[in-house]
Design a protein around this motif. Sequence first.
Motif, PDB file in Angstrom:
ATOM      1  N   ALA A   1       0.679  -1.224   0.153  1.00  0.00           N
ATOM      2  CA  ALA A   1       0.055  -0.266   0.309  1.00  0.00           C
ATOM      3  C   ALA A   1       0.527   1.554   0.099  1.00  0.00           C
ATOM      4  O   ALA A   1       1.713   1.367   0.703  1.00  0.00           O
ATOM      5  N   ALA A   2       0.435   2.281  -1.421  1.00  0.00           N
ATOM      6  CA  ALA A   2       1.377   3.146  -0.382  1.00  0.00           C
ATOM      7  C   ALA A   2       0.973   3.932   0.572  1.00  0.00           C
ATOM      8  O   ALA A   2       1.973   4.840   1.296  1.00  0.00           O
ATOM      9  N   PHE A   3      -0.636   3.930   0.735  1.00  0.00           N
ATOM     10  CA  PHE A   3      -0.481   4.929   2.470  1.00  0.00           C
ATOM     11  C   PHE A   3      -1.596   4.446   2.792  1.00  0.00           C
ATOM     12  O   PHE A   3      -2.497   2.987   2.153  1.00  0.00           O
ATOM     13  N   GLY A   4      -2.097   3.878   4.179  1.00  0.00           N
ATOM     14  CA  GLY A   4      -3.286   3.360   4.844  1.00  0.00           C
ATOM     15  C   GLY A   4      -3.078   1.987   5.264  1.00  0.00           C
ATOM     16  O   GLY A   4      -3.742   1.416   4.882  1.00  0.00           O
ATOM     17  N   ASP A   5      -1.603   1.193   5.124  1.00  0.00           N
ATOM     18  CA  ASP A   5      -1.220  -0.131   5.618  1.00  0.00           C
ATOM     19  C   ASP A   5      -2.110  -1.035   6.675  1.00  0.00           C
ATOM     20  O   ASP A   5      -2.289  -0.630   7.154  1.00  0.00           O
ATOM     21  N   GLY A   6      -3.387  -1.353   6.093  1.00  0.00           N
ATOM     22  CA  GLY A   6      -4.093  -2.223   6.769  1.00  0.00           C
ATOM     23  C   GLY A   6      -4.860  -1.323   7.428  1.00  0.00           C
ATOM     24  O   GLY A   6      -6.137  -2.755   7.676  1.00  0.00           O
ATOM     25  N   GLN A   7      -5.028  -0.423   6.799  1.00  0.00           N
ATOM     26  CA  GLN A   7      -6.814   0.436   6.638  1.00  0.00           C
ATOM     27  C   GLN A   7      -7.895  -0.243   5.660  1.00  0.00           C
ATOM     28  O   GLN A   7      -7.410  -0.849   4.329  1.00  0.00           O
TER      29      GLN A   7
ATOM     30  N   GLY B   1      -5.873   0.214  -6.555  1.00  0.00           N
ATOM     31  CA  GLY B   1      -6.528   1.067  -6.228  1.00  0.00           C
ATOM     32  C   GLY B   1      -6.893   2.965  -7.305  1.00  0.00           C
ATOM     33  O   GLY B   1      -7.153   2.769  -7.932  1.00  0.00           O
ATOM     34  N   LEU B   2      -4.927   2.370  -7.363  1.00  0.00           N
ATOM     35  CA  LEU B   2      -4.591   4.041  -8.451  1.00  0.00           C
ATOM     36  C   LEU B   2      -5.407   2.583 -10.065  1.00  0.00           C
ATOM     37  O   LEU B   2      -5.710   4.097 -10.587  1.00  0.00           O
ATOM     38  N   ILE B   3      -4.855   1.883 -10.547  1.00  0.00           N
ATOM     39  CA  ILE B   3      -5.310   1.642 -12.220  1.00  0.00           C
ATOM     40  C   ILE B   3      -6.739   1.528 -11.592  1.00  0.00           C
ATOM     41  O   ILE B   3      -7.564   2.069 -12.517  1.00  0.00           O
ATOM     42  N   SER B   4      -7.859   1.447 -10.901  1.00  0.00           N
ATOM     43  CA  SER B   4      -8.983   1.112 -11.050  1.00  0.00           C
ATOM     44  C   SER B   4      -9.825   2.602 -10.955  1.00  0.00           C
ATOM     45  O   SER B   4     -10.409   2.771 -11.599  1.00  0.00           O
ATOM     46  N   LEU B   5      -8.999   3.554 -10.096  1.00  0.00           N
ATOM     47  CA  LEU B   5      -9.361   5.278  -9.937  1.00  0.00           C
ATOM     48  C   LEU B   5      -9.023   6.054 -11.888  1.00  0.00           C
ATOM     49  O   LEU B   5      -9.575   6.200 -12.157  1.00  0.00           O
ATOM     50  N   ILE B   6      -7.705   5.421 -12.291  1.00  0.00           N
ATOM     51  CA  ILE B   6      -7.494   5.709 -14.021  1.00  0.00           C
ATOM     52  C   ILE B   6      -8.889   4.978 -14.517  1.00  0.00           C
ATOM     53  O   ILE B   6      -9.464   5.584 -15.618  1.00  0.00           O
ATOM     54  N   ALA B   7      -9.384   3.515 -14.594  1.00  0.00           N
ATOM     55  CA  ALA B   7     -10.189   3.373 -15.420  1.00  0.00           C
ATOM     56  C   ALA B   7     -11.375   3.986 -15.360  1.00  0.00           C
ATOM     57  O   ALA B   7     -11.965   3.890 -16.052  1.00  0.00           O
ATOM     58  N   MET B   8     -11.268   4.453 -13.866  1.00  0.00           N
ATOM     59  CA  MET B   8     -12.733   5.615 -14.055  1.00  0.00           C
ATOM     60  C   MET B   8     -12.956   6.624 -14.478  1.00  0.00           C
ATOM     61  O   MET B   8     -13.879   6.673 -15.160  1.00  0.00           O
ATOM     62  N   VAL B   9     -11.789   7.341 -14.378  1.00  0.00           N
ATOM     63  CA  VAL B   9     -11.657   8.847 -14.698  1.00  0.00           C
ATOM     64  C   VAL B   9     -11.460   9.004 -16.043  1.00  0.00           C
ATOM     65  O   VAL B   9     -11.659  10.227 -17.149  1.00  0.00           O
ATOM     66  N   VAL B  10     -10.273   8.157 -17.262  1.00  0.00           N
ATOM     67  CA  VAL B  10     -10.219   8.044 -18.610  1.00  0.00           C
ATOM     68  C   VAL B  10     -11.222   7.891 -19.200  1.00  0.00           C
ATOM     69  O   VAL B  10     -12.083   8.921 -20.055  1.00  0.00           O
ATOM     70  N   PRO B  11     -12.454   6.663 -19.197  1.00  0.00           N
ATOM     71  CA  PRO B  11     -13.672   6.780 -19.490  1.00  0.00           C
ATOM     72  C   PRO B  11     -14.302   7.817 -19.869  1.00  0.00           C
ATOM     73  O   PRO B  11     -15.512   8.613 -20.631  1.00  0.00           O
ATOM     74  N   ALA B  12     -14.272   8.447 -17.949  1.00  0.00           N
ATOM     75  CA  ALA B  12     -15.625   9.700 -17.712  1.00  0.00           C
ATOM     76  C   ALA B  12     -15.520  10.520 -18.354  1.00  0.00           C
ATOM     77  O   ALA B  12     -15.693  12.008 -19.858  1.00  0.00           O
ATOM     78  N   ILE B  13     -13.720  11.358 -18.941  1.00  0.00           N
ATOM     79  CA  ILE B  13     -12.966  12.116 -19.094  1.00  0.00           C
ATOM     80  C   ILE B  13     -13.262  12.127 -20.664  1.00  0.00           C
ATOM     81  O   ILE B  13     -13.500  13.202 -21.347  1.00  0.00           O
ATOM     82  N   PHE B  14     -12.681  10.810 -21.306  1.00  0.00           N
ATOM     83  CA  PHE B  14     -13.521  10.533 -22.707  1.00  0.00           C
ATOM     84  C   PHE B  14     -15.250  11.410 -23.016  1.00  0.00           C
ATOM     85  O   PHE B  14     -14.880  11.784 -23.900  1.00  0.00           O
ATOM     86  N   PHE B  15     -15.241  10.860 -22.499  1.00  0.00           N
ATOM     87  CA  PHE B  15     -17.027  10.417 -23.148  1.00  0.00           C
ATOM     88  C   PHE B  15     -17.155  12.077 -22.864  1.00  0.00           C
ATOM     89  O   PHE B  15     -18.798  12.944 -23.849  1.00  0.00           O
ATOM     90  N   PHE B  16     -16.782  12.270 -21.403  1.00  0.00           N
ATOM     91  CA  PHE B  16     -17.352  14.427 -20.956  1.00  0.00           C
ATOM     92  C   PHE B  16     -16.855  14.429 -22.461  1.00  0.00           C
ATOM     93  O   PHE B  16     -17.990  16.045 -23.366  1.00  0.00           O
ATOM     94  N   LEU B  17     -15.777  15.030 -22.310  1.00  0.00           N
ATOM     95  CA  LEU B  17     -15.109  15.622 -23.768  1.00  0.00           C
ATOM     96  C   LEU B  17     -15.944  15.952 -24.846  1.00  0.00           C
ATOM     97  O   LEU B  17     -16.014  16.271 -25.735  1.00  0.00           O
ATOM     98  N   ALA B  18     -16.217  14.180 -25.396  1.00  0.00           N
ATOM     99  CA  ALA B  18     -16.783  14.346 -26.999  1.00  0.00           C
ATOM    100  C   ALA B  18     -17.976  14.588 -26.440  1.00  0.00           C
ATOM    101  O   ALA B  18     -18.593  14.875 -27.648  1.00  0.00           O
ATOM    102  N   GLY B  19     -18.711  14.637 -25.890  1.00  0.00           N
ATOM    103  CA  GLY B  19     -20.494  14.763 -25.345  1.00  0.00           C
ATOM    104  C   GLY B  19     -20.631  15.842 -25.284  1.00  0.00           C
ATOM    105  O   GLY B  19     -22.096  16.998 -25.274  1.00  0.00           O
TER     106      GLY B  19
END
Lengths: 273, 97
Positions: free
Chosen positions: A36-42, A50-68
């Motif tokens: 864990a980068a921080f909050g180990d065990g919590q 977590g970082l990859i999941s965050l990117i996977a959430m943000v990237v399509p959102a930004i893409f579709f927002f910019l497109a639409g």
Amino acid sequence: MLGLQALSDSLAVLAAEGEGGGVHFPPIDHIVKWPAAFGDGQFWAFNKIGLISLIAMVVPAIFFFLAGNKAKLIPGKLQNVAESAIDFVEQQIVLPAIGPDGMRYLPMLTAMMFFIWVGNMFEVIPTAHMPANARMAGPAMLALLALVMFVGVGLKHNGLHYLKEALFPPGVPVALYIIVTPIEILSTFLIRPFSLAVRLFANMLAGHILLVTFSVLTITLTNTLSPLIVAAALSFPMLVAFTAFEFMVAFLQAFIFALLTAVYIGSALHPSH
Amino acid sequence: MNSISTAVHTISQAFPEGATAAEAKGIAAATNAGLAYGLAAIGPAIGIGYLVGQSVQAMARQPEAAGQVQTTMFLGIAFTEALALIGFVVFILLKFV
């Protein structure tokens, strides 16, 4: 034959070197567990997944927002790509699996598919090389979401009639309900989400282990000084081929997850099918 | 069926002389994990081969229905391979956990 003999000889040498040489395959913890980068065990611990999941959430959102955001009648480049992506979900997932009245689930299915796809693509993106869905938590949550979704849709549109159709399928002799009803409960409310989650998780984990195996093999073979080095000429193309294969698997698993969710929603929406 | 279980027993009992208990457990885990995945892969392999073969035949006979056949084919593959994937998970559980 001579080559085979030399190969088996050097294999024996490699094996005899024991701890000093040989293939060191990393234990499974080293290839899927990230500190864990921080909050180990919590519960708010944050690591690579977590970082990859965050990117996977943000990237399509930004893409579709910019497109639409500034949608025009004559689409630009970005809008064109986004429209063909949504058109793909509509033509390949929503219409065959649910029907025209399933269009209101299109945003959810699109979001689901692109979240899974971008998360999966990190399996082959250099410097990341870890699919977010190779840990069970992500797929399990997505499958729970699908379960809540299709049960909710069934209850909302068909009321208790949905439960009656799901638990007591029509056209079965009454005495057989003793066997049929437990099987239906198991298969609809337990095995459906379980197999959804396990399908995604096991596919991504298997692909990840496959790539790790061939990477370790290639590195070990190119570092060895024995005649076995020629075998690296076989294992490296395999690594490249499997990377290309994983590109396909990453997309196919996202597609199948969204398709199966749509099929389950469709069966809850039209139970008599 | 009996011969299979006898074979499994023979394989898992065939430890080298002087192996410690932990080594013996590791050998048994590795052997049975491989066996579990191998057995789990047989059925889905036959199933997917048959399924895709029939789909190709359907698409060759009726190219205009290719899109629909393809979607149904992916659905069928997803259901069929689930068993192999559960076998893979069992392999991971036996081997590494």
